[in-house]
Design a protein around this motif. Structure first.
Motif, PDB file in Angstrom:
ATOM      1  N   ILE A 118       0.849  -1.203   0.000  1.00  0.00           N
ATOM      2  CA  ILE A 118       0.000   0.000   0.000  1.00  0.00           C
ATOM      3  C   ILE A 118       0.881   1.248   0.000  1.00  0.00           C
ATOM      4  N   ARG A 141      -2.288   6.410   6.871  1.00  0.00           N
ATOM      5  CA  ARG A 141      -3.732   6.686   6.847  1.00  0.00           C
ATOM      6  C   ARG A 141      -4.032   8.012   6.145  1.00  0.00           C
ATOM      7  N   VAL A 144      -3.719   7.450   2.456  1.00  0.00           N
ATOM      8  CA  VAL A 144      -4.906   6.730   1.974  1.00  0.00           C
ATOM      9  C   VAL A 144      -6.067   7.718   1.840  1.00  0.00           C
ATOM     10  N   TYR A 147      -5.623   9.859  -1.200  1.00  0.00           N
ATOM     11  CA  TYR A 147      -5.877   9.078  -2.410  1.00  0.00           C
ATOM     12  C   TYR A 147      -7.381   8.886  -2.630  1.00  0.00           C
ATOM     13  N   GLN A 148      -8.124   8.607  -1.561  1.00  0.00           N
ATOM     14  CA  GLN A 148      -9.542   8.285  -1.697  1.00  0.00           C
ATOM     15  C   GLN A 148     -10.446   9.512  -1.805  1.00  0.00           C
ATOM     16  N   THR A 157      -9.397   4.929   6.140  1.00  0.00           N
ATOM     17  CA  THR A 157      -9.580   3.476   6.106  1.00  0.00           C
ATOM     18  C   THR A 157      -9.600   3.035   4.649  1.00  0.00           C
ATOM     19  N   LEU A 158      -8.668   2.187   4.280  1.00  0.00           N
ATOM     20  CA  LEU A 158      -8.567   1.726   2.891  1.00  0.00           C
ATOM     21  C   LEU A 158      -9.776   0.876   2.528  1.00  0.00           C
ATOM     22  N   THR A 159     -10.445   1.237   1.446  1.00  0.00           N
ATOM     23  CA  THR A 159     -11.576   0.430   0.979  1.00  0.00           C
ATOM     24  C   THR A 159     -11.064  -0.654   0.039  1.00  0.00           C
ATOM     25  N   SER A 162     -10.586   0.841  -3.391  1.00  0.00           N
ATOM     26  CA  SER A 162      -9.320   1.569  -3.550  1.00  0.00           C
ATOM     27  C   SER A 162      -8.150   0.608  -3.672  1.00  0.00           C
ATOM     28  N   ALA A 163      -8.165  -0.465  -2.878  1.00  0.00           N
ATOM     29  CA  ALA A 163      -7.093  -1.468  -2.967  1.00  0.00           C
ATOM     30  C   ALA A 163      -7.065  -2.081  -4.364  1.00  0.00           C
TER      31      ALA A 163
END
Length: 173
Positions: A118, A141, A144, A147-148, A157-159, A162-163
Motif C-alpha cells: 500500500i 492513513r 490513503v 488518495y480516496q 480506512t482503505l476500501t 481503492s485497494a
C-alpha cells in the motif's frame, strides 16, 4: 498466622487495574471493523469485512440584511431619514450527516507485507512520502485519505475498491 487483608488485596490490584484498562480500549480510527461477519450491512456476503464512514453535515452560514425601519420621506419624495437595516445570521444544513458502509480488506489481509505494498503504491502516485515499514500509521492513513478523497471518500480506512484501483487486490469476476 492469617494473612493481612491489605497484603492479600495488594496482590489482586494489578490484575484488577489491568482488566479495567482493557475495557477502555478505543476502536480503531476510521470506523469499526468487522470481526467474522458480526459487523456488516444487511445482506453482506459471508466472509466480507466492513467499516462505516460517517461524513459530517455540510452547514452553510447565511447572512442577510433585514429592513428594521423604512426610510422616511417628505411630501416631495426627498429622503429625510435613511432606512435602517439589521444583520441577521443563521445556519442552514446543506447536506445532512451521512453514515455509509464501506467494504474493506479483512484484518487477516492487512499484513506488514500488504501494508508495505500500500505504502509503495501510494508513494508511486505521490500520496505517501514516509518510510516503507509495513505499519498502518498516521502518515499512511493520511496518504490513503488523500488518495480516496477524489474518489468520493474522505477516510483513512482503505476500501476494497481503492485497494483494487491501486492494483493490490484481484478484481472480482
Amino acid at each position: 498466622m492469617t494473612p493481612n487483608i491489605f497484603e492479600t488485596s495488594r496482590r489482586f490490584w494489578p490484575g484488577l487495574l489491568l482488566a479495567l484498562l482493557a475495557a477502555c480500549v478505543q476502536p480503531p480510527p476510521g470506523g469499526d471493523v468487522s470481526r467474522a461477519g458480526r459487523y456488516a450491512p444487511p445482506g453482506a456476503p459471508p466472509g466480507t469485512c466492513w467499516s462505516t464512514h460517517t461524513s459530517p453535515a455540510v452547514v452553510e452560514t447565511i447572512t442577510s440584511q433585514v429592513l428594521a425601519q423604512p426610510a422616511q420621506t417628505n411630501s416631495s419624495g426627498q429622503v429625510i431619514r435613511s432606512a435602517v437595516f439589521r444583520t441577521e445570521t443563521r445556519q442552514q444544513i446543506v447536506q445532512p450527516r451521512q453514515k455509509r458502509w464501506i467494504e474493506i480488506p479483512c484484518p487477516a489481509m492487512m499484513t506488514p507485507g500488504f501494508i508495505r505494498s500500500i505504502q509503495r503504491a501510494l508513494a508511486v502516485r505521490g500520496f505517501y512520502r514516509g518510510p516503507v515499514h509495513g505499519q498502518m500509521d498516521a502518515a499512511t492513513r493520511k496518504a490513503v485519505q488523500r488518495y480516496q478523497a477524489p474518489l468520493g471518500l474522505d477516510s483513512g480506512t482503505l476500501t476494497l475498491t481503492s485497494a483494487r484501483k491501486l492494483g493490490l487486490v484481484a478484481v472480482a469476476g
